[in-house]
Design a protein around this motif. Structure first.
Motif, PDB file in Angstrom:
ATOM      1  N   GLU A 180      30.849  47.895  46.785  1.00 51.38           N
ATOM      2  CA  GLU A 180      31.751  47.466  45.971  1.00 51.38           C
ATOM      3  C   GLU A 180      33.295  48.029  46.259  1.00 51.38           C
ATOM      4  O   GLU A 180      34.128  47.696  45.939  1.00 51.38           O
ATOM      5  N   ILE A 181      33.135  49.230  46.758  1.00 53.03           N
ATOM      6  CA  ILE A 181      34.466  50.008  46.940  1.00 53.03           C
ATOM      7  C   ILE A 181      34.984  49.409  48.185  1.00 53.03           C
ATOM      8  O   ILE A 181      36.219  49.545  48.411  1.00 53.03           O
ATOM      9  N   TYR A 182      34.273  48.501  48.964  1.00 53.42           N
ATOM     10  CA  TYR A 182      34.989  48.013  50.287  1.00 53.42           C
ATOM     11  C   TYR A 182      35.496  46.574  49.992  1.00 53.42           C
ATOM     12  O   TYR A 182      35.973  46.042  51.012  1.00 53.42           O
ATOM     13  N   LEU A 183      35.081  45.874  49.064  1.00 54.08           N
ATOM     14  CA  LEU A 183      35.352  44.710  49.002  1.00 54.08           C
ATOM     15  C   LEU A 183      36.553  44.398  47.776  1.00 54.08           C
ATOM     16  O   LEU A 183      36.529  45.011  46.963  1.00 54.08           O
ATOM     17  N   GLY A 184      37.301  43.157  48.291  1.00 55.12           N
ATOM     18  CA  GLY A 184      38.388  42.861  47.157  1.00 55.12           C
ATOM     19  C   GLY A 184      37.374  42.064  46.039  1.00 55.12           C
ATOM     20  O   GLY A 184      36.390  41.947  46.090  1.00 55.12           O
ATOM     21  N   PRO A 185      38.375  41.966  44.950  1.00 53.24           N
ATOM     22  CA  PRO A 185      37.614  41.821  43.607  1.00 53.24           C
ATOM     23  C   PRO A 185      36.841  40.320  43.561  1.00 53.24           C
ATOM     24  O   PRO A 185      36.007  40.138  42.903  1.00 53.24           O
ATOM     25  N   SER A 186      37.619  39.227  44.564  1.00 50.77           N
ATOM     26  CA  SER A 186      37.050  37.859  44.671  1.00 50.77           C
ATOM     27  C   SER A 186      35.970  37.860  45.670  1.00 50.77           C
ATOM     28  O   SER A 186      35.540  36.731  45.787  1.00 50.77           O
ATOM     29  N   SER A 187      35.822  38.962  46.303  1.00 46.89           N
ATOM     30  CA  SER A 187      34.683  38.853  47.399  1.00 46.89           C
ATOM     31  C   SER A 187      33.449  39.687  47.292  1.00 46.89           C
ATOM     32  O   SER A 187      32.728  40.160  47.933  1.00 46.89           O
ATOM     33  N   ARG A 188      33.123  40.102  45.956  1.00 46.76           N
ATOM     34  CA  ARG A 188      31.985  40.997  45.478  1.00 46.76           C
ATOM     35  C   ARG A 188      30.775  40.540  45.869  1.00 46.76           C
ATOM     36  O   ARG A 188      29.701  41.058  45.885  1.00 46.76           O
ATOM     37  N   ASP A 189      30.694  38.971  46.042  1.00 48.03           N
ATOM     38  CA  ASP A 189      29.347  38.547  46.539  1.00 48.03           C
ATOM     39  C   ASP A 189      29.051  38.267  47.802  1.00 48.03           C
ATOM     40  O   ASP A 189      28.153  37.778  48.144  1.00 48.03           O
ATOM     41  N   LEU A 190      30.182  38.862  48.758  1.00 51.45           N
ATOM     42  CA  LEU A 190      30.037  38.722  50.257  1.00 51.45           C
ATOM     43  C   LEU A 190      28.745  39.469  50.765  1.00 51.45           C
ATOM     44  O   LEU A 190      28.508  40.600  50.317  1.00 51.45           O
ATOM     45  N   HIS A 240      42.756  46.154  49.012  1.00 54.86           N
ATOM     46  CA  HIS A 240      41.762  46.822  48.276  1.00 54.86           C
ATOM     47  C   HIS A 240      41.119  47.578  49.309  1.00 54.86           C
ATOM     48  O   HIS A 240      39.832  48.234  49.036  1.00 54.86           O
ATOM     49  N   ASP A 241      41.368  47.595  50.659  1.00 52.20           N
ATOM     50  CA  ASP A 241      40.687  48.485  51.689  1.00 52.20           C
ATOM     51  C   ASP A 241      40.706  50.106  51.210  1.00 52.20           C
ATOM     52  O   ASP A 241      41.752  50.570  50.864  1.00 52.20           O
ATOM     53  N   PRO A 242      39.517  50.625  51.330  1.00 51.38           N
ATOM     54  CA  PRO A 242      39.443  52.118  50.895  1.00 51.38           C
ATOM     55  C   PRO A 242      39.490  52.965  52.133  1.00 51.38           C
ATOM     56  O   PRO A 242      39.319  54.328  51.799  1.00 51.38           O
ATOM     57  N   VAL A 243      40.039  52.459  53.399  1.00 51.22           N
ATOM     58  CA  VAL A 243      39.790  53.385  54.625  1.00 51.22           C
ATOM     59  C   VAL A 243      41.148  53.647  55.118  1.00 51.22           C
ATOM     60  O   VAL A 243      41.464  54.905  55.040  1.00 51.22           O
TER      61      VAL A 243
END
Length: 289
Positions: A180-190, A240-243
């Motif tokens: 969840e912390i790695y994906l943008g809001p619209s990509s959570r089902d990736l 939204h990248d957390p790195v």
């Protein structure tokens, strides 16, 4: 196919017309392999480029190993592969940890690298893991680990293997929610397709990650290398990248002589999978310009 390189066999996926400009893909992880990236970008990038995807030694579909792994060893493998394939120079693209390898490679082998592309890289492990833990704080709070997160964020020294291990182990406690912390809001089902590979192949990542994280070079801040880049360089950053930390972005913009910064709004850590068509255009246009 498996290609003999420096005492081991590396899995090499080579696509595209042989007269197209070559682009080497350096995967992240450490130890993640190239399978996911190629699933989203292999055929797309190969329409106009010659794409070479490689599983680093001991990783995924390359032969298992039980010897040392360092960043210099991985880069030496890349140089040997370039010579084996007959390329005078090639562009390189590093995602996540692969962006760290790409910086070291481009700075130390300028005559071999024509352009360099970074996608959400961790050039400084103190900054990158701090950014990761900060992004995970809402989820860590839910499971009662906020105090532990704050304790680990109080680290004030240079990167060490212990610091890396403590911070990444904390994030592993999120379990399935870590993505969840790695994906943008619209990509959570990736869904990343490498999860369907045989377990024995997936588990090879563990040895690679553990071994390379214990090497001295893994803990070095590579920010000083940015000013040594002579090639055109592109930094791709998901909103939204957390790195990649703000400090690392600042250093890229201030220190790279021929640098271009591209923010992908709405995307997270896996821009190549979350916004694949726009990503392909950005990478292809940069290499061909």
């Amino acid at each position: 196919m498996l290609t003999e390189i420096r005492g081991t066999r590396l899995y090499v996926d080579h696509r595209g017309a042989t007269d197209a400009p070559p682009l080497l893909y350096l995967h992240g992880g450490p130890g993640a392999g190239s399978y996911d990236f190629l699933a989203f970008q292999g055929d797309r990038l190969a329409e106009r480029l010659q794409l070479i995807g490689v599983d680093q030694r001991g990783v995924q579909q390359s032969d298992p190993i039980d010897g040392p792994v360092t960043e210099d060893i991985v880069i030496a493998d890349c140089e040997a592969l370039r010579e084996r394939l007959g390329f005078e120079r090639w562009a390189i693209l590093g995602h996540s940890y692969g962006g760290r390898l790409a910086l070291r490679y481009a700075a130390n082998h300028p005559s071999s690298v024509s352009q360099v592309i970074f996608e959400n890289p961790p050039w400084d492990m103190v900054l990158a893991t701090r950014t990761l833990v900060e992004a995970a704080k809402p989820l860590l709070t839910e499971i009662g680990l906020l105090d532990e997160a704050n304790r680990l964020l109080s680290w004030s020294g240079p990167a060490t293997t212990e610091m890396w291990s403590d911070r990444t182990t904390l994030l592993q406690q999120l379990g399935d929610r870590r993505m969840e912390i790695y994906l943008g809001p619209s990509s959570r089902d990736l869904v990343l397709p490498a999860g369907d590979l045989p377990q024995e192949i997936q588990e090879r990542a563990g040895y690679f990650a553990q071994t390379i994280a214990q090497s001295t070079s893994f803990n070095e801040s590579l920010l000083p290398l940015l000013s040594r880049l002579t090639q055109p360089a592109l930094l791709i950053k998901g909103e939204h990248d957390p790195v990649t930390s703000p400090e690392e972005i600042h250093h890229f913009q201030a220190d790279v002589p021929h640098g271009t910064y591209r923010l992908f709004e709405g995307a997270g850590h896996f821009v190549h999978a979350e916004q694949p068509e726009e990503y392909t255009r950005a990478v292809t246009d940069f290499v061909l310009r």
